[in-house]
Design an enzyme around this catalytic site. Structure first.
Site, PDB file in Angstrom:
ATOM      1  N   LEU A  78      12.587  -2.112 -16.919  1.00  0.00           N
ATOM      2  CA  LEU A  78      11.874  -0.968 -16.328  1.00  0.00           C
ATOM      3  C   LEU A  78      11.504  -1.322 -14.890  1.00  0.00           C
ATOM      4  CD1 LEU A  78       9.795  -0.141 -19.492  1.00  0.00           C
ATOM      5  CD2 LEU A  78      11.482   1.378 -18.426  1.00  0.00           C
ATOM      6  N   CYS A 102      13.658  -0.118  -7.109  1.00  0.00           N
ATOM      7  CA  CYS A 102      12.739  -0.832  -6.201  1.00  0.00           C
ATOM      8  C   CYS A 102      12.859  -2.354  -6.350  1.00  0.00           C
ATOM      9  CB  CYS A 102      11.311  -0.336  -6.400  1.00  0.00           C
ATOM     10  SG  CYS A 102      10.091  -1.336  -5.557  1.00  0.00           S
ATOM     11  N   CYS A 118      13.284  -1.775  -2.406  1.00  0.00           N
ATOM     12  CA  CYS A 118      12.096  -2.254  -1.666  1.00  0.00           C
ATOM     13  C   CYS A 118      11.971  -3.782  -1.667  1.00  0.00           C
ATOM     14  CB  CYS A 118      10.798  -1.714  -2.252  1.00  0.00           C
ATOM     15  SG  CYS A 118      10.895  -0.113  -3.029  1.00  0.00           S
ATOM     16  N   HIS A 159      11.359  -8.268 -12.900  1.00  0.00           N
ATOM     17  CA  HIS A 159      11.882  -7.383 -13.960  1.00  0.00           C
ATOM     18  C   HIS A 159      11.213  -7.722 -15.289  1.00  0.00           C
ATOM     19  CE1 HIS A 159      14.773  -6.009 -11.188  1.00  0.00           C
ATOM     20  NE2 HIS A 159      15.858  -6.598 -11.616  1.00  0.00           N
ATOM     21  N   PHE A 169     -12.738 -10.109  12.083  1.00  0.00           N
ATOM     22  CA  PHE A 169     -12.094 -10.540  13.314  1.00  0.00           C
ATOM     23  C   PHE A 169     -11.438 -11.920  13.137  1.00  0.00           C
ATOM     24  CE2 PHE A 169     -12.098 -12.111  17.691  1.00  0.00           C
ATOM     25  CZ  PHE A 169     -11.484 -11.049  18.301  1.00  0.00           C
TER      26      PHE A 169
END
Ligand code: FAD
Ligand code: COM
Length: 525
Positions: free
Chosen positions: A82, A86, A91, A141, A503
């Site tokens: 599933l 991607c 991706c 996966h 910062f």
């Protein structure tokens, strides 16, 4: 925790993440020998509320949500895992390649100085990175399968193609399944160049690159396309030391909404040696005697060109994989092949929904996952309404480029009193300034100051509201996804200046806003 693990361990169908990884690898290698991977509660007599056809981001998130709402779902995917494209070819490899591009640009910028090796004339392997990805991708996966089965209670049939029989019935792995509703989540596939030679050896797209690359690309690379995928992969090839020519039909990176930001990103690409030809159409790819790509023929504004190429990467966009649904059900599609849906994700056929890349742009993960969830909610009786709009966006060159809201030009066309805060400031003396400086750009800031990034905040001086934000650098993507919500809710320069920065922060927007927020009449900075 231990009890739960023991209980799962005594379940005969329980697999650890490592066992899942081995099973997936075996199934990818020999799909027919492993056969369908079935996780169905056969004892459960309830009918399925929905069958999700396709278990990518859209089908998996929709399934998980429907299950969480107390419904019963089934998800079917032809891959043995599933998560869909991607983690397998989109991706995740793109982020690996983009990270390599950033690392290699740094190594080349500091070649032979500090601790950096001498990179002069050095080409690094593309194939090794692709092989690394192929070896590494089954870990994620395996986590998807483990999480889906053991933690999300999703029912699935994997490693099996689904065949739609009617609006309530699907066949997979020799079994027929019925549900109250079908959710089409079939994804999209790369558009192939419609020109002679596009099937030659050495011509790739994002999917074939990770599946079939079996030899090291040579030095001459042609990339066809000018959007996200073209640029992301083109920059990676360039960073490895290849000479890259980009053939772009219209304008490169037209999707970046702010002119200065787009120009900064493209200037740095050119500086790395990338050749960009806009207004160019690839009309043929010519092979050598062995059937390997040798040249690309292109029509350009300067006339026809023949470009030597040992490797061609085509990135012409993706086409929704709608044909099976059109043939089986007659669902309505638009000119791009996208399945037409309403705000409840309903198609033109009763009880049939469609989600993810299958319903067209934006083809992004947030939309795949959210549309899956919204379809699940609609099927479970909620009144939902989903149309993606005003989303933050990003892409990679050798840098990470993030943006939200309006670019400066769009803002000036719509607002009378546009105020700009940016870093570095306009610098008439042309002296490169080592700002912005932040995570992953400190070396550039000190030694190659013009490479240390670009940032811009676009404000409406009358309402003091943020209209847009734009960033080239590293590490800002995360901030943009949260900042976008605040901007949609009317974030002002005063509220931004009131926040507490960590910062040195990748986005300098908080401190720049604080410097200017004291003015009643806002001024540029
Ligand atoms: P998919 O994930 O493609 O799922 C469709 C599934 O359907 C597949 O698993 C397929 O096996 C299955 N299927 C198809 N036909 C059948 C059948 N007959 N029977 C059973 N199963 C079937 N988006 C981002 O947000 N960030 C990124 O960085 C990013 N990078 C990208 C890089 C590239 C190169 C590309 C191409 C896309 C990228 N995207 C990115 C977009 C993102 O990958 C997609 O939007 C998302 O994966 C779509 O999910 P989906 O579930 O709609 O489709
Ligand atoms: C992520 C895949 S790579 S999914 O969206 O979690 O299914």
């Amino acid at each position: 925790m231990v009890d739960q693990f023991v209980a799962k361990g005594s379940d005969p169908s329980f697999l650890t993440i490592e066992q899942w990884a081995r099973k997936i690898e075996e199934a990818l290698e020999k799909p027919n020998i492993v056969g369908p991977i079935r996780n169905i509660r056969d004892g459960d007599r309830r009918e399925f509320d929905a069958i999700f056809i396709g278990g990518g981001a859209a089908g998996r998130f929709g399934s998980a949500y429907l299950r969480a709402l107390g419904g019963r779902q089934l998800v079917i995917d032809r891959w043995p895992f599933l998560g869909g494209s991607c983690p397998h070819n989109a991706c995740v490899p793109h982020h690996l390649f983009s990270e390599c591009a950033a690392e290699l640009m740094l190594a080349r910028a500091f070649s032979g100085t500090l601790w950096f090796p001498d990179m002069t004339g050095r080409t690094t392997s593309i194939k090794e990175v692709v092989d690394l990805f192929r070896r590494g991708r089954t870990g994620p996966h395996a986590v998807m399968n483990y999480q889906s089965k053991e933690q999300l209670d999703i029912e699935f049939v994997l490693n099996a193609s689904a065949r739609i029989l009617d609006a309530h019935t699907v066949e997979a792995a020799g079994e027929v399944f019925r549900a109250r509703a079908l959710v089409l989540a079939l994804g999209a596939e790369p558009v192939r160049l419609d020109a002679p030679g596009s099937e030659l050896d050495g011509v790739h797209d994002y999917a074939t690159l990770v599946e079939t690359l079996d030899r090291e690309p040579g030095d001459a690379v042609v990339v066809i396309g000018g959007g996200k995928t073209a640029v992301e992969y083109g920059c990676f090839f360039n960073a490895t030391g290849r000479h890259v020519v980009m053939l772009v039909r219209s304008r490169l990176l037209d999707l970046i909404r702010d002119g200065d930001t787009r120009a900064y990103a493209i200037d740095r690409m050119r500086e790395q040696g990338m050749e960009i030809i806009e207004g160019a159409t690839a009309s043929a790819i010519i092979g050598d005697a062995s059937g390997h790509v040798a040249r690309v023929v292109a029509e350009t504004p300067a006339g026809p060109l023949q470009i030597d190429a040992d490797f061609v990467f085509q990135a012409l966009g993706e086409r929704p994989r709608s044909r099976p649904a059109v043939e089986a059900l007659g669902v309505a599609v638009d000119d791009s092949g996208a399945v037409v849906v309403d705000e409840q994700l309903r198609t033109s056929v009763a009880d049939v929904y469609a989600v993810g890349d299958l319903i067209g742009a934006p083809m992004e993960m947030f939309k795949a996952r959210k549309s899956g969830v919204y379809a699940a909610r609609a099927i479970m009786g909620e009144k939902v309404s989903y149309r993606p709009s005003d989303w933050p966006d990003f892409l990679h060159t050798h840098y990470e480029v993030s943006w939200l809201g309006l670019g400066e030009e769009e803002a000036r066309a719509r607002f009378l009193n546009v105020v700009i805060l940016k870093m570095p400031p306009d610098n008439p003396n042309g002296l490169a300034i080592g700002l912005p400086a932040s995570d992953r750009t400190m070396l550039y800031a000190m030694a190659r100051p013009h490479m240390s990034g670009f940032q811009k905040l676009v404000l409406d001086g009358d309402t003091r509201r943020v209209l847009g934000a734009h960033h080239v650098g590293y590490g800002a993507k995360d901030a943009f996804q949260y900042l976008n919500v605040l901007v949609q809710r009317g974030l002002t320069i005063d509220e931004l200046g009131e926040m507490d920065e960590l910062f040195l922060n990748p986005t300098h927007f908080i401190q720049l806003s604080r410097l200017r927020a004291g003015h009643r009449e806002l001024r540029n900075l």
